[in-house]
Design a protein around this motif. Sequence first.
Motif, PDB file in Angstrom:
ATOM      1  N   PRO A  25       0.846  -1.201   0.000  1.00 39.85           N
ATOM      2  CA  PRO A  25       0.000   0.000   0.000  1.00 39.85           C
ATOM      3  C   PRO A  25       0.881   1.252   0.000  1.00 39.85           C
ATOM      4  O   PRO A  25       2.017   1.221   0.482  1.00 39.85           O
ATOM      5  CB  PRO A  25      -0.789  -0.116   1.307  1.00 39.85           C
ATOM      6  N   PRO A  26       0.378   2.355  -0.538  1.00 33.67           N
ATOM      7  CA  PRO A  26       1.183   3.580  -0.544  1.00 33.67           C
ATOM      8  C   PRO A  26       1.441   4.057   0.886  1.00 33.67           C
ATOM      9  O   PRO A  26       0.625   3.840   1.784  1.00 33.67           O
ATOM     10  CB  PRO A  26       0.329   4.579  -1.314  1.00 33.67           C
ATOM     11  N   ALA A  27       2.563   4.696   1.068  1.00 32.29           N
ATOM     12  CA  ALA A  27       2.938   5.200   2.392  1.00 32.29           C
ATOM     13  C   ALA A  27       1.992   6.320   2.805  1.00 32.29           C
ATOM     14  O   ALA A  27       1.586   7.146   1.988  1.00 32.29           O
ATOM     15  CB  ALA A  27       4.370   5.715   2.371  1.00 32.29           C
ATOM     16  N   LEU A  28       1.628   6.345   4.071  1.00 31.25           N
ATOM     17  CA  LEU A  28       0.772   7.401   4.605  1.00 31.25           C
ATOM     18  C   LEU A  28       1.597   8.664   4.804  1.00 31.25           C
ATOM     19  O   LEU A  28       2.782   8.587   5.152  1.00 31.25           O
ATOM     20  CB  LEU A  28       0.169   6.970   5.935  1.00 31.25           C
ATOM     21  N   PRO A  29       0.992   9.844   4.609  1.00 29.77           N
ATOM     22  CA  PRO A  29       1.744  11.072   4.864  1.00 29.77           C
ATOM     23  C   PRO A  29       2.013  11.207   6.365  1.00 29.77           C
ATOM     24  O   PRO A  29       1.251  10.676   7.180  1.00 29.77           O
ATOM     25  CB  PRO A  29       0.811  12.176   4.367  1.00 29.77           C
ATOM     26  N   PRO A  30       3.070  11.920   6.725  1.00 27.42           N
ATOM     27  CA  PRO A  30       3.332  12.117   8.162  1.00 27.42           C
ATOM     28  C   PRO A  30       2.227  12.971   8.777  1.00 27.42           C
ATOM     29  O   PRO A  30       1.492  13.670   8.068  1.00 27.42           O
ATOM     30  CB  PRO A  30       4.680  12.865   8.173  1.00 27.42           C
ATOM     31  N   ASP A  31       2.091  12.915  10.091  1.00 27.35           N
ATOM     32  CA  ASP A  31       1.056  13.700  10.775  1.00 27.35           C
ATOM     33  C   ASP A  31       1.324  15.200  10.677  1.00 27.35           C
ATOM     34  O   ASP A  31       0.400  16.000  10.614  1.00 27.35           O
ATOM     35  CB  ASP A  31       0.953  13.289  12.238  1.00 27.35           C
ATOM     36  N   TRP A  32       2.603  15.580  10.689  1.00 30.32           N
ATOM     37  CA  TRP A  32       2.986  16.993  10.671  1.00 30.32           C
ATOM     38  C   TRP A  32       4.165  17.152   9.723  1.00 30.32           C
ATOM     39  O   TRP A  32       4.993  16.265   9.591  1.00 30.32           O
ATOM     40  CB  TRP A  32       3.370  17.478  12.070  1.00 30.32           C
ATOM     41  N   GLU A  33       4.232  18.310   9.068  1.00 32.41           N
ATOM     42  CA  GLU A  33       5.319  18.582   8.137  1.00 32.41           C
ATOM     43  C   GLU A  33       5.845  19.996   8.346  1.00 32.41           C
ATOM     44  O   GLU A  33       5.091  20.914   8.675  1.00 32.41           O
ATOM     45  CB  GLU A  33       4.846  18.457   6.687  1.00 32.41           C
ATOM     46  N   LEU A  34       7.138  20.152   8.109  1.00 30.92           N
ATOM     47  CA  LEU A  34       7.792  21.449   8.185  1.00 30.92           C
ATOM     48  C   LEU A  34       8.062  21.907   6.764  1.00 30.92           C
ATOM     49  O   LEU A  34       8.703  21.192   5.988  1.00 30.92           O
ATOM     50  CB  LEU A  34       9.106  21.334   8.966  1.00 30.92           C
ATOM     51  N   GLU A  35       7.559  23.065   6.394  1.00 28.98           N
ATOM     52  CA  GLU A  35       7.799  23.625   5.058  1.00 28.98           C
ATOM     53  C   GLU A  35       9.118  24.381   5.081  1.00 28.98           C
ATOM     54  O   GLU A  35       9.380  25.179   5.982  1.00 28.98           O
ATOM     55  CB  GLU A  35       6.665  24.568   4.667  1.00 28.98           C
ATOM     56  N   LEU A  36       9.967  24.099   4.092  1.00 27.76           N
ATOM     57  CA  LEU A  36      11.273  24.737   3.980  1.00 27.76           C
ATOM     58  C   LEU A  36      11.306  25.602   2.734  1.00 27.76           C
ATOM     59  O   LEU A  36      10.740  25.246   1.706  1.00 27.76           O
ATOM     60  CB  LEU A  36      12.372  23.670   3.889  1.00 27.76           C
ATOM     61  N   ASP A  37      12.011  26.742   2.808  1.00 26.88           N
ATOM     62  CA  ASP A  37      12.121  27.593   1.625  1.00 26.88           C
ATOM     63  C   ASP A  37      13.236  27.079   0.713  1.00 26.88           C
ATOM     64  O   ASP A  37      13.803  26.011   0.942  1.00 26.88           O
ATOM     65  CB  ASP A  37      12.326  29.058   2.016  1.00 26.88           C
ATOM     66  N   LEU A  38      13.548  27.840  -0.317  1.00 20.29           N
ATOM     67  CA  LEU A  38      14.548  27.403  -1.293  1.00 20.29           C
ATOM     68  C   LEU A  38      15.939  27.237  -0.686  1.00 20.29           C
ATOM     69  O   LEU A  38      16.758  26.485  -1.202  1.00 20.29           O
ATOM     70  CB  LEU A  38      14.598  28.386  -2.465  1.00 20.29           C
ATOM     71  N   ARG A  39      16.207  27.948   0.394  1.00 22.75           N
ATOM     72  CA  ARG A  39      17.506  27.828   1.079  1.00 22.75           C
ATOM     73  C   ARG A  39      17.469  26.834   2.228  1.00 22.75           C
ATOM     74  O   ARG A  39      18.350  26.822   3.068  1.00 22.75           O
ATOM     75  CB  ARG A  39      17.944  29.194   1.579  1.00 22.75           C
ATOM     76  N   GLN A  40      16.401  26.046   2.284  1.00 21.76           N
ATOM     77  CA  GLN A  40      16.196  25.013   3.298  1.00 21.76           C
ATOM     78  C   GLN A  40      15.999  25.585   4.705  1.00 21.76           C
ATOM     79  O   GLN A  40      16.279  24.932   5.698  1.00 21.76           O
ATOM     80  CB  GLN A  40      17.356  24.002   3.290  1.00 21.76           C
ATOM     81  N   ARG A  41      15.506  26.816   4.793  1.00 23.81           N
ATOM     82  CA  ARG A  41      15.172  27.410   6.087  1.00 23.81           C
ATOM     83  C   ARG A  41      13.709  27.118   6.388  1.00 23.81           C
ATOM     84  O   ARG A  41      12.856  27.187   5.499  1.00 23.81           O
ATOM     85  CB  ARG A  41      15.404  28.921   6.059  1.00 23.81           C
TER      86      ARG A  41
END
Length: 92
Positions: A25-41
């Motif tokens: 089965p496809p992997a479930l998305p994580p419960d929480w995610e951190l969005e990073l900008d182009l510089r990985q901040r």
Amino acid sequence: MSLARVQQQIAAEEALAAEVAARRPPALPPDWELELDLRQRPIRVHVGGCAVGGKGFRRKPLTREAALRALGVDQLQSCPYYRSAAALGVLD
């Protein structure tokens, strides 16, 4: 002659591995995610599976504790659409 046999075995193993992977089965998305900008901040915290974010932005999975820290101690923004802070029990 043995090179052809080895290539056949490799092809058979690759086909078997692809078949096994297709049955998972496809992997479930994580419960929480951190969005990073182009510089990985870090920019903001999202509920897992949230589709908000522009091109070039990357996501990093977070645990609940890391998401709470990002919103509290690190003072990152919460996703304005899915209100991840409210979902975590933190006031927006």
